[in-house]
Design a protein around this motif. Structure first.
Motif, PDB file in Angstrom:
ATOM      1  N   GLY A  19       2.747   5.121  13.158  1.00  0.00           N
ATOM      2  CA  GLY A  19       2.140   4.259  14.186  1.00  0.00           C
ATOM      3  C   GLY A  19       1.640   3.030  13.543  1.00  0.00           C
ATOM      4  N   ALA A  20       1.423   1.955  14.450  1.00  0.00           N
ATOM      5  CA  ALA A  20       0.972   0.814  14.112  1.00  0.00           C
ATOM      6  C   ALA A  20      -0.455   0.769  13.318  1.00  0.00           C
ATOM      7  CB  ALA A  20       0.783  -0.364  15.253  1.00  0.00           C
ATOM      8  N   GLY A  21      -1.078   1.523  13.935  1.00  0.00           N
ATOM      9  CA  GLY A  21      -2.669   1.867  13.305  1.00  0.00           C
ATOM     10  C   GLY A  21      -2.446   2.458  11.933  1.00  0.00           C
ATOM     11  N   PHE A  67      -6.228  -6.004  20.107  1.00  0.00           N
ATOM     12  CA  PHE A  67      -5.818  -4.644  20.075  1.00  0.00           C
ATOM     13  C   PHE A  67      -6.730  -3.912  19.169  1.00  0.00           C
ATOM     14  CE2 PHE A  67      -4.007  -0.368  20.340  1.00  0.00           C
ATOM     15  CZ  PHE A  67      -3.893  -0.250  21.820  1.00  0.00           C
ATOM     16  N   SER A  71      -6.774  -1.441  17.224  1.00  0.00           N
ATOM     17  CA  SER A  71      -5.827  -0.776  16.161  1.00  0.00           C
ATOM     18  C   SER A  71      -5.836  -1.985  14.956  1.00  0.00           C
ATOM     19  CB  SER A  71      -4.231  -0.445  16.385  1.00  0.00           C
ATOM     20  OG  SER A  71      -4.342   0.231  17.285  1.00  0.00           O
ATOM     21  N   SER A  79      -2.932 -10.135  16.057  1.00  0.00           N
ATOM     22  CA  SER A  79      -1.513  -9.757  16.708  1.00  0.00           C
ATOM     23  C   SER A  79      -0.822 -11.009  16.885  1.00  0.00           C
ATOM     24  CB  SER A  79      -1.654  -9.198  18.044  1.00  0.00           C
ATOM     25  OG  SER A  79      -2.230  -7.895  17.698  1.00  0.00           O
ATOM     26  N   PHE A 125      -2.156  -8.428  23.331  1.00  0.00           N
ATOM     27  CA  PHE A 125      -1.700  -7.659  24.148  1.00  0.00           C
ATOM     28  C   PHE A 125      -2.090  -7.845  25.729  1.00  0.00           C
ATOM     29  CE2 PHE A 125      -5.175  -4.452  25.636  1.00  0.00           C
ATOM     30  CZ  PHE A 125      -6.129  -5.219  24.862  1.00  0.00           C
ATOM     31  N   ASP A 137       0.417  -8.137  13.375  1.00  0.00           N
ATOM     32  CA  ASP A 137       0.881  -7.155  14.172  1.00  0.00           C
ATOM     33  C   ASP A 137       1.778  -7.700  15.205  1.00  0.00           C
ATOM     34  OD1 ASP A 137       1.188  -5.260  16.539  1.00  0.00           O
ATOM     35  OD2 ASP A 137      -0.594  -4.368  16.135  1.00  0.00           O
ATOM     36  N   THR A 149       3.693  -5.946  17.446  1.00  0.00           N
ATOM     37  CA  THR A 149       3.985  -4.984  18.336  1.00  0.00           C
ATOM     38  C   THR A 149       4.401  -5.698  19.626  1.00  0.00           C
ATOM     39  OG1 THR A 149       2.532  -3.293  17.057  1.00  0.00           O
ATOM     40  CG2 THR A 149       3.002  -2.957  19.607  1.00  0.00           C
ATOM     41  N   GLN A 150       3.544  -6.714  20.149  1.00  0.00           N
ATOM     42  CA  GLN A 150       3.688  -7.262  21.551  1.00  0.00           C
ATOM     43  C   GLN A 150       4.827  -8.450  21.349  1.00  0.00           C
ATOM     44  OE1 GLN A 150       3.196  -5.642  24.018  1.00  0.00           O
ATOM     45  NE2 GLN A 150       1.324  -4.637  23.785  1.00  0.00           N
ATOM     46  N   SER A 159       4.629  -1.219  16.298  1.00  0.00           N
ATOM     47  CA  SER A 159       4.797   0.120  16.839  1.00  0.00           C
ATOM     48  C   SER A 159       6.096   0.173  17.468  1.00  0.00           C
ATOM     49  CB  SER A 159       3.729   0.032  17.833  1.00  0.00           C
ATOM     50  OG  SER A 159       3.472   1.494  18.245  1.00  0.00           O
ATOM     51  N   TYR A 191       6.949   1.918  20.249  1.00  0.00           N
ATOM     52  CA  TYR A 191       7.124   2.258  21.742  1.00  0.00           C
ATOM     53  C   TYR A 191       6.749   1.260  22.962  1.00  0.00           C
ATOM     54  CZ  TYR A 191       2.043   2.997  21.673  1.00  0.00           C
ATOM     55  OH  TYR A 191       0.727   2.795  21.512  1.00  0.00           O
ATOM     56  N   LYS A 192       6.703  -0.169  22.328  1.00  0.00           N
ATOM     57  CA  LYS A 192       6.559  -1.239  23.401  1.00  0.00           C
ATOM     58  C   LYS A 192       7.869  -1.668  23.627  1.00  0.00           C
ATOM     59  CE  LYS A 192       1.929  -0.693  22.826  1.00  0.00           C
ATOM     60  NZ  LYS A 192       1.198  -0.316  24.268  1.00  0.00           N
TER      61      LYS A 192
HETATM   62  C1  LIG Z   1      -0.919  -5.293  19.606  1.00  0.00           C
HETATM   63  C2  LIG Z   1      -0.837  -3.765  19.378  1.00  0.00           C
HETATM   64  N1  LIG Z   1      -0.962  -2.893  18.303  1.00  0.00           N
HETATM   65  C3  LIG Z   1      -0.700  -1.732  18.289  1.00  0.00           C
HETATM   66  C4  LIG Z   1      -0.830  -0.704  19.268  1.00  0.00           C
HETATM   67  C5  LIG Z   1      -0.747   0.528  19.317  1.00  0.00           C
HETATM   68  O1  LIG Z   1       0.172   1.017  18.444  1.00  0.00           O
HETATM   69  P1  LIG Z   1       0.064   2.572  17.786  1.00  0.00           P
HETATM   70  O2  LIG Z   1      -0.022   3.505  18.763  1.00  0.00           O
HETATM   71  O3  LIG Z   1       1.416   2.711  17.163  1.00  0.00           O
HETATM   72  O4  LIG Z   1      -1.029   2.506  16.471  1.00  0.00           O
HETATM   73  C6  LIG Z   1      -0.723  -1.614  20.509  1.00  0.00           C
HETATM   74  C7  LIG Z   1      -0.851  -0.771  21.859  1.00  0.00           C
HETATM   75  O5  LIG Z   1      -0.908  -1.253  22.852  1.00  0.00           O
HETATM   76  C8  LIG Z   1      -0.799  -2.938  20.488  1.00  0.00           C
HETATM   77  O6  LIG Z   1      -0.828  -3.615  21.974  1.00  0.00           O
END
Ligand SMILES: Cc1ncc(COP(=O)(O)O)c(C=O)c1O
Length: 396
Positions: A95-97, A121, A123, A168, A172, A197, A199-200, A220, A222-223
């Protein structure tokens, strides 16, 4: 029926870039919520369930120790291309966290100071708040103010005390975007590490870790990468790939099935950050999704979102909806647009859109957060604009 807003918008009609049949939800409604729980294409679900079924039903008969040791190799290679980093830089994590916590545990110190965005976010910020509690690490907060350039706000916060910047790339909640190369070059002047990060961003547009010069990227799955939950990517610089991680596991060794419990043997590259027997089925799905997105083209996906984003703003501006930032500014991205209206409460509009029109968006920090991915089309954007028009007509 022609949506109301369609009649107002005379521009071109843009179709989906990826076959919409890949996503069951699109047969029943409009999905503009990839930034939340991303839709997963059927191709990725097939890859994921195929792997799960094989191993669940046949165990080691279908997954030998040797095969398991190499099971993430293909994903690491695809992820390297996606993130613009060498293959040795990539670790596949849960996971990103996890990745962000690894980086914070490694880069925090009692006399250090990290620059963070105060609406990022959790995390991204929590690992540093923990470092503050454990070690007394300093934190300098930056505000995502629509009146200020996001990157300038960050660079102004960097000082001789700064040891790390952790943000990030795309926020988000608001879609505010950081110019990462500019941030890195500024941070370098004071010798600070930069952890980003993505993820977005990754999956919605191009990412170039080596060109950016960032020390670490976390993403992450799942986005926008359209994978099942339980898998994420960490990409680190050569220096960090040679460091001893704060948290280690048996899968971070060069040959996990050799078992050397009395000797800490770490993989010679970023794989040393891999901990456990993680969700290989999610990783199989991620690999398939990255393949689909890469074949579609990350530049093409970003251009597509920009076209749809402009159509959305053209259709909703006459109704009084305003984006958090102007879409063409340096600090805005096009694939996450946060719309606000002086007479509408986002937390009320969001459930109404689902209930009355089967349109999925999120309500985040006072805005309707609209996500635009490769499967979206002009029709989706117009359906939302028409629904927002009806909402105002019904509620004012
Ligand atoms: C920028 C960002 N990082 C991390 C996460 C969560 O990632 P994970 O559940 O894999 O820790 C999110 C979820 O919305 C996010 O928007």
């Amino acid at each position: 029926m022609v949506p109301l807003a369609m009649t107002r918008h005379n521009g071109e009609v843009t179709g989906a870039l990826i076959d919409r049949d890949q996503y069951a939800a699109l047969a029943h409604g409009v999905y503009l919520n990839q930034a939340s729980l991303g839709l997963i294409p059927r191709a990725a679900i097939d890859a994921s369930t195929r792997f799960l079924t094989e191993v669940a039903q046949h165990g080691n008969l279908r997954l030998s120790d040797e095969a398991e040791a190499a099971v993430l190799d293909g994903l690491r290679a695809e992820a390297a291309t996606l993130l613009g980093a060498p293959e040795e830089a990539i670790a596949v994590i849960g996971g990103a966290g996890e990745g962000l916590s690894q980086m914070a545990a490694l880069l925090s110190s009692p006399d250090g100071e990290v620059v963070l965005i105060d609406s990022d976010f959790p995390s991204v910020t929590y690992p540093w708040l923990a470092a503050q509690q454990r070690l007394g690490m300093g934190i300098r907060w930056v505000v995502d103010d629509p009146g200020c350039d996001m990157t300038e706000a960050l660079t102004e916060a960097i000082s001789d005390r700064t040891t790390v910047v952790c943000v990030s790339a795309v926020q988000f909640a608001t879609g505010s975007q950081v110019d990462v190369p500019a941030l890195v070059s500024h941070a370098r002047r004071v010798g600070a590490y930069v952890v980003v990060d993505v993820t977005q961003l990754a999956g919605a547009g191009p990412v170039a870790m080596s060109d950016w010069g960032a020390d670490a990227l976390v993403c992450s799955g799942y986005k926008w990468l359209s994978a099942p939950t339980g898998v994420a990517l960490l990409s680190v610089s050569e220096q960090l790939a040679a460091a001893t991680p704060a948290i280690v596991g048996w899968k971070g060794t060069p040959a996990p099935f050799d078992f050397h419990p009395r000797e800490l043997m770490l993989a010679p590259d970023a794989r040393r950050y891999e901990l456990s027997s993680m969700s290989y089925s999610a990783a199989a799905g991620l690999r398939a999704s990255i393949g689909l997105l890469s074949d579609t083209g990350l530049d093409a996906i970003a251009d597509h979102a920009r076209t749809l984003g402009k159509q959305l703003l053209d259709s909703t501006a006459p109704l009084g909806w305003v984006p958090y930032r102007p879409i063409d500014g340096r600090s805005a991205c096009a694939h996450i647009i946060s719309l606000r209206h002086p007479d509408a409460v986002a937390a009320d509009v969001q459930p109404w859109l689902v209930r009355e029109h089967h349109i999925n968006v999120s309500a985040r920090v006072g805005g309707i957060r609209v996500s635009l991915h490769a499967y979206n089309s002009t029709e989706d954007v117009h359906a939302l604009a028409a629904a927002l028009e009806r909402y105002l007509a019904a509620s004012l």
